[in-house]
Design an enzyme around this catalytic site. Structure first.
Site, PDB file in Angstrom:
ATOM      1  N   TYR A   1       0.854  -1.186   0.000  1.00 21.80           N
ATOM      2  CA  TYR A   1       0.000   0.000   0.000  1.00 21.80           C
ATOM      3  C   TYR A   1       0.890   1.236   0.000  1.00 21.80           C
ATOM      4  O   TYR A   1       2.095   1.151   0.242  1.00 21.80           O
ATOM      5  CB  TYR A   1      -0.965   0.001   1.192  1.00 21.80           C
ATOM      6  CG  TYR A   1      -0.358   0.373   2.521  1.00 21.80           C
ATOM      7  CD1 TYR A   1      -0.406   1.690   2.983  1.00 21.80           C
ATOM      8  CD2 TYR A   1       0.269  -0.568   3.318  1.00 21.80           C
ATOM      9  CE1 TYR A   1       0.159   2.035   4.203  1.00 21.80           C
ATOM     10  CE2 TYR A   1       0.826  -0.234   4.533  1.00 21.80           C
ATOM     11  CZ  TYR A   1       0.771   1.079   4.974  1.00 21.80           C
ATOM     12  OH  TYR A   1       1.331   1.425   6.182  1.00 21.80           O
ATOM     13  N   CYS A   2       0.292   2.383  -0.294  1.00 23.12           N
ATOM     14  CA  CYS A   2       1.028   3.644  -0.307  1.00 23.12           C
ATOM     15  C   CYS A   2       0.121   4.741   0.249  1.00 23.12           C
ATOM     16  O   CYS A   2      -0.593   4.514   1.221  1.00 23.12           O
ATOM     17  CB  CYS A   2       1.514   3.964  -1.714  1.00 23.12           C
ATOM     18  SG  CYS A   2       0.182   4.117  -2.942  1.00 23.12           S
ATOM     19  N   ARG A   3       0.100   5.892  -0.368  1.00 21.91           N
ATOM     20  CA  ARG A   3      -0.773   6.971   0.075  1.00 21.91           C
ATOM     21  C   ARG A   3      -2.139   6.880  -0.592  1.00 21.91           C
ATOM     22  O   ARG A   3      -3.158   6.959   0.059  1.00 21.91           O
ATOM     23  CB  ARG A   3      -0.129   8.333  -0.227  1.00 21.91           C
ATOM     24  CG  ARG A   3      -0.985   9.514   0.180  1.00 21.91           C
ATOM     25  CD  ARG A   3      -0.345  10.849  -0.224  1.00 21.91           C
ATOM     26  NE  ARG A   3      -1.320  11.913  -0.090  1.00 21.91           N
ATOM     27  CZ  ARG A   3      -2.194  12.269  -1.017  1.00 21.91           C
ATOM     28  NH1 ARG A   3      -2.227  11.636  -2.183  1.00 21.91           N
ATOM     29  NH2 ARG A   3      -3.049  13.252  -0.814  1.00 21.91           N
TER      30      ARG A   3
ATOM     31  N   GLY B   1      -2.670   4.695  -3.720  1.00 23.88           N
ATOM     32  CA  GLY B   1      -2.841   3.521  -4.569  1.00 23.88           C
ATOM     33  C   GLY B   1      -1.989   3.513  -5.817  1.00 23.88           C
ATOM     34  O   GLY B   1      -1.852   2.477  -6.463  1.00 23.88           O
TER      35      GLY B   1
ATOM     36  N   TRP C   1      -3.284   4.520   2.285  1.00 23.05           N
ATOM     37  CA  TRP C   1      -3.267   5.297   3.520  1.00 23.05           C
ATOM     38  C   TRP C   1      -4.425   6.292   3.601  1.00 23.05           C
ATOM     39  O   TRP C   1      -4.985   6.516   4.673  1.00 23.05           O
ATOM     40  CB  TRP C   1      -1.929   6.015   3.689  1.00 23.05           C
ATOM     41  CG  TRP C   1      -1.884   6.795   4.956  1.00 23.05           C
ATOM     42  CD1 TRP C   1      -1.874   8.158   5.082  1.00 23.05           C
ATOM     43  CD2 TRP C   1      -1.885   6.280   6.289  1.00 23.05           C
ATOM     44  NE1 TRP C   1      -1.860   8.514   6.410  1.00 23.05           N
ATOM     45  CE2 TRP C   1      -1.866   7.364   7.176  1.00 23.05           C
ATOM     46  CE3 TRP C   1      -1.910   4.993   6.829  1.00 23.05           C
ATOM     47  CZ2 TRP C   1      -1.863   7.224   8.556  1.00 23.05           C
ATOM     48  CZ3 TRP C   1      -1.906   4.844   8.206  1.00 23.05           C
ATOM     49  CH2 TRP C   1      -1.883   5.947   9.051  1.00 23.05           C
TER      50      TRP C   1
END
Length: 142
Positions: free
Chosen positions: A103-105, A107, A132
């Site tokens: 995952y990231c901020r 997608g 996130w």
């Protein structure tokens, strides 16, 4: 002219279809699935949850039980020996058969990360596309 437009349209549709098939090797994870992963017992290593944001973003907040490995370093990191990887990143290097969820901020970087991991030969990749932004919003009501 119409046939030329139709040909371009077909080409774009074909490219879109084939580029989306790569994603079929990646499972899409939603908030509930990731929430359950975050509540696993400490010793449960059945799935590795990796935050692919930069370290400063990770320090500002991250999903419980996740590890940080920035997307820009994934390819070189996965080529390290197991010992060097563990020493550098603070967790065991996943093997090709491990379940790995990224995952990231928002997608985008996690989608890139899942593509990289797939190309490197990892078989069981998950992408938390809500990432996130969704997590930090929904976790407030849990």
């Amino acid at each position: 002219m119409f046939s030329k437009t139709l040909s371009v349209s077909r080409l774009l549709m074909t490219r879109s279809f084939y580029s989306s098939t790569v994603v079929k090797n990646v499972s899409i994870f939603d908030f509930e699935k990731v929430y359950n992963l975050s509540k696993r017992p400490t010793g449960d290593k059945s799935t590795v949850l990796i935050d692919v944001r930069e370290p400063d973003e990770f320090k500002q907040g991250a999903i419980e039980t996740s590890y940080n490995l920035p997307v820009g370093k994934i390819e070189e990191a996965m080529k390290l020996s197991d010992e060097e990887f563990s020493k550098t990143y603070g967790f065991s290097k996943p093997v090709f058969e491990d379940n790995v969820v990224v995952y990231c901020r928002s997608g985008r970087r996690s989608t890139t990360a899942s593509d990289i991991l797939t190309k490197l030969g990892y078989k069981n990749i998950g992408n938390y596309t809500g990432s996130w932004l969704e997590w930090s919003d929904k976790i407030k009501s849990k």
